[in-house]
Design a protein around this motif. Structure first.
Motif, PDB file in Angstrom:
ATOM      1  N   VAL A  31       0.819  -1.279  -0.128  1.00 28.96           N
ATOM      2  CA  VAL A  31      -0.022  -0.046   0.123  1.00 28.96           C
ATOM      3  C   VAL A  31       0.859   1.486  -0.025  1.00 28.96           C
ATOM      4  N   VAL A  32       1.873   1.299   0.822  1.00 27.95           N
ATOM      5  CA  VAL A  32       2.807   2.332   0.876  1.00 27.95           C
ATOM      6  C   VAL A  32       3.386   2.680  -0.440  1.00 27.95           C
ATOM      7  N   LYS A  33       3.927   1.656  -1.185  1.00 27.60           N
ATOM      8  CA  LYS A  33       4.847   1.804  -2.282  1.00 27.60           C
ATOM      9  C   LYS A  33       3.698   2.279  -3.294  1.00 27.60           C
TER      10      LYS A  33
ATOM     11  N   PHE B 143      14.209   0.596   7.777  1.00 24.72           N
ATOM     12  CA  PHE B 143      15.033  -0.768   7.896  1.00 24.72           C
ATOM     13  C   PHE B 143      15.027  -1.487   6.453  1.00 24.72           C
ATOM     14  N   ASN B 144      13.862  -1.643   5.820  1.00 26.05           N
ATOM     15  CA  ASN B 144      13.526  -2.639   4.516  1.00 26.05           C
ATOM     16  C   ASN B 144      13.921  -1.923   3.358  1.00 26.05           C
ATOM     17  N   ASN B 145      14.619  -0.746   3.428  1.00 23.39           N
ATOM     18  CA  ASN B 145      14.925   0.052   2.184  1.00 23.39           C
ATOM     19  C   ASN B 145      13.660   0.586   1.760  1.00 23.39           C
ATOM     20  N   GLU B 146      12.474   0.815   2.390  1.00 24.39           N
ATOM     21  CA  GLU B 146      11.494   1.430   1.849  1.00 24.39           C
ATOM     22  C   GLU B 146      11.178   2.690   2.235  1.00 24.39           C
ATOM     23  N   ILE B 147      10.644   3.600   1.342  1.00 22.23           N
ATOM     24  CA  ILE B 147      10.640   4.857   1.585  1.00 22.23           C
ATOM     25  C   ILE B 147       9.453   5.372   2.270  1.00 22.23           C
TER      26      ILE B 147
END
Length: 453
Positions: free
Chosen positions: A278-280, A385-389
């Motif tokens: 959802v965020v991506k 931490f998971n390289n997500e923005i």
């Protein structure tokens, strides 16, 4: 003493990791070929614990075929320093082994391993969690689920799908476990507060709901890590079963220590295929909308920041002189000694005032003055931490120092270290080590790239 019928020793496949030496408390006479006759005081090596009330053992000091003896007939003489077992687990069958015995087991281990500094790899032949990360949520079949990343004591990893109801069920079972363990001080078994449920819809473009769910991820992450920090809950059967790959038939998978590194999208797809990040998806649509909108072009933050730094320290070699004619009507740049000392206008890097004019009109070759950014908010793009923005919008008026910025971000996202990528840098640097004036930076920028760990 009633014990079940032993299984044939040929059918036993050992999965025991521990190296355990046992001593017999009672004599036992074998009644068939699968069993082993032992005397009181016999020293035996444990080969396997089938979990049916019997143990597969062999003599340490003589050459004889291994055999089965009753588990209740032995005591632990030498325990394994890295993969210890408890007497309760050793002597109990799988059906009799109670999850309420975890306090006695911890007392037993504390008594046996007071001087051991190296961490255990397993306890009772089972790895336990050392860290858990819950940093994202996804949508599948109109239901939100949380991705739980687990690192175990034997360095293996697992990726699990858990719904909020699963966290609630875990909390209820732990409350029952705490109530059944009245012999220990209640403070040592005090449970952290479980985050309350959220009213949700399935609109992936609802920014307020996305923010609430991200906060929920952080709250659940703190909740589970507080459980792991408690030595009693960390090795309890309730938590171990909840983190098990087979828990309630929920999607999950384990990653061997020597496996290739997987991307976040690959992990999400393997746990529960066709789930929506959802965020991506939200930020992807936002970027598409911004690119399609007909907005006026503006100078990139990097150039603004660099030009501002240059403006503060103009080159000493570049000088400008203005001469005024005797009638005082016009001012023009001096052109004396043009044949020898002609200074190119393009070589002057110090900016002029934006509304300054000359008699012959404005001079386009001179740089215009840099005006501060009037936006009262700064948009922080944070790599988690998971390289997500994750994006945050902060009020510039609330930021007077680097510490203010860290406090505002920590209210939204938990972190221990904060890194910044300045416009004139290629890499992320610790915000505590970078020498820059945050107030001046906020004047000329409305975006900043950050990273947390």
């Amino acid at each position: 003493l009633t014990i079940s019928k032993p299984s044939p020793k040929e059918n036993v496949e050992s999965s025991l990791r521990a190296n355990i030496i046992l001593v017999c408390k009672y004599a036992f006479k074998a009644e068939n070929d699968n069993e082993l006759t032992v005397s009181k005081g016999s020293i035996l090596k444990l080969l396997d614990r089938p979990g049916n009330g019997w143990l597969l053992v062999k003599f340490v000091d003589r050459l004889e075929e291994p055999g089965l003896i009753p588990a209740s007939y032995v005591d632990i003489a030498v325990n394994d320093q890295h993969n210890p077992v408890t007497l309760v687990w050793l002597q109990s069958s799988s059906k009799q082994y109670s999850q309420n015995d975890f306090i006695e087991e911890q007392k037993y281990l504390n008594m046996q391993f007071k001087s051991v500094s190296s961490p255990f790899l397993t306890i009772n032949n089972r790895a336990f969690p050392t860290s858990v990360s819950i940093s994202n949520f996804l949508l599948s079949e109109q239901r939100y689920w949380y991705r739980v990343d687990v690192v175990y004591s034997d360095h293996s990893k697992a990726y699990l799908c858990r719904y909020y109801q699963d966290f609630y069920n875990l909390h209820i079972k732990l409350l029952g476990l705490m109530a059944a363990s009245s012999q220990i001080v209640s403070e040592e078994l005090k449970l952290p507060k479980l985050p309350e449920p959220l009213p949700t819809n399935h609109d992936v473009e609802d920014s307020s709901q996305i923010t609430s769910l991200l906060k929920r991820c952080n709250a659940l992450n703190i909740y589970v890590n507080k459980l792991i920090l408690n030595k009693y809950y960390q090795t309890s059967q309730v938590l171990l079963n909840w983190l098990d790959l087979n828990y309630d038939d929920l999607p999950s998978f384990a990653l061997p220590t020597d496996a290739e590194v997987m991307t976040n999208d690959q992990i999400n797809e393997k746990i529960l295929p066709n789930s929506i990040n959802v965020v991506k998806e939200y930020y992807r649509k936002e970027e598409v909308a911004e690119s399609q909108a007909k907005l006026p072009q503006r100078t990139k933050s990097k150039n603004i920041y660099n030009n501002y730094q240059q403006a503060r320290v103009p080159p000493s070699s570049a000088t400008r002189s203005l001469s005024t004619k005797s009638d005082g009507a016009k001012r023009t740049p001096s052109t004396s000694n043009t044949s020898k000392n002609n200074i190119s206008k393009n070589s002057i890097s110090a900016p002029l005032v934006a509304n300054q004019s000359y008699a012959n009109g404005s001079n386009d070759n001179y740089s215009h003055a840099i005006t501060p950014n009037q936006n009262s908010f700064i948009k922080c793009k944070i790599v988690n931490f998971n390289n997500e923005i994750v994006a945050l919008k902060l009020n510039k008026q609330s930021i007077k120092s680097i510490n203010d910025l860290k406090v505002l971000i920590k209210q939204k996202i938990y972190f221990t270290k904060l890194f910044i990528k300045l416009p004139n840098l290629n890499n992320y640097e610790s915000i505590d080590n970078v020498n820059f004036n945050i107030n001046e930076f906020l004047r000329f920028n409305d975006k900043v790239m950050l990273k947390i760990s």
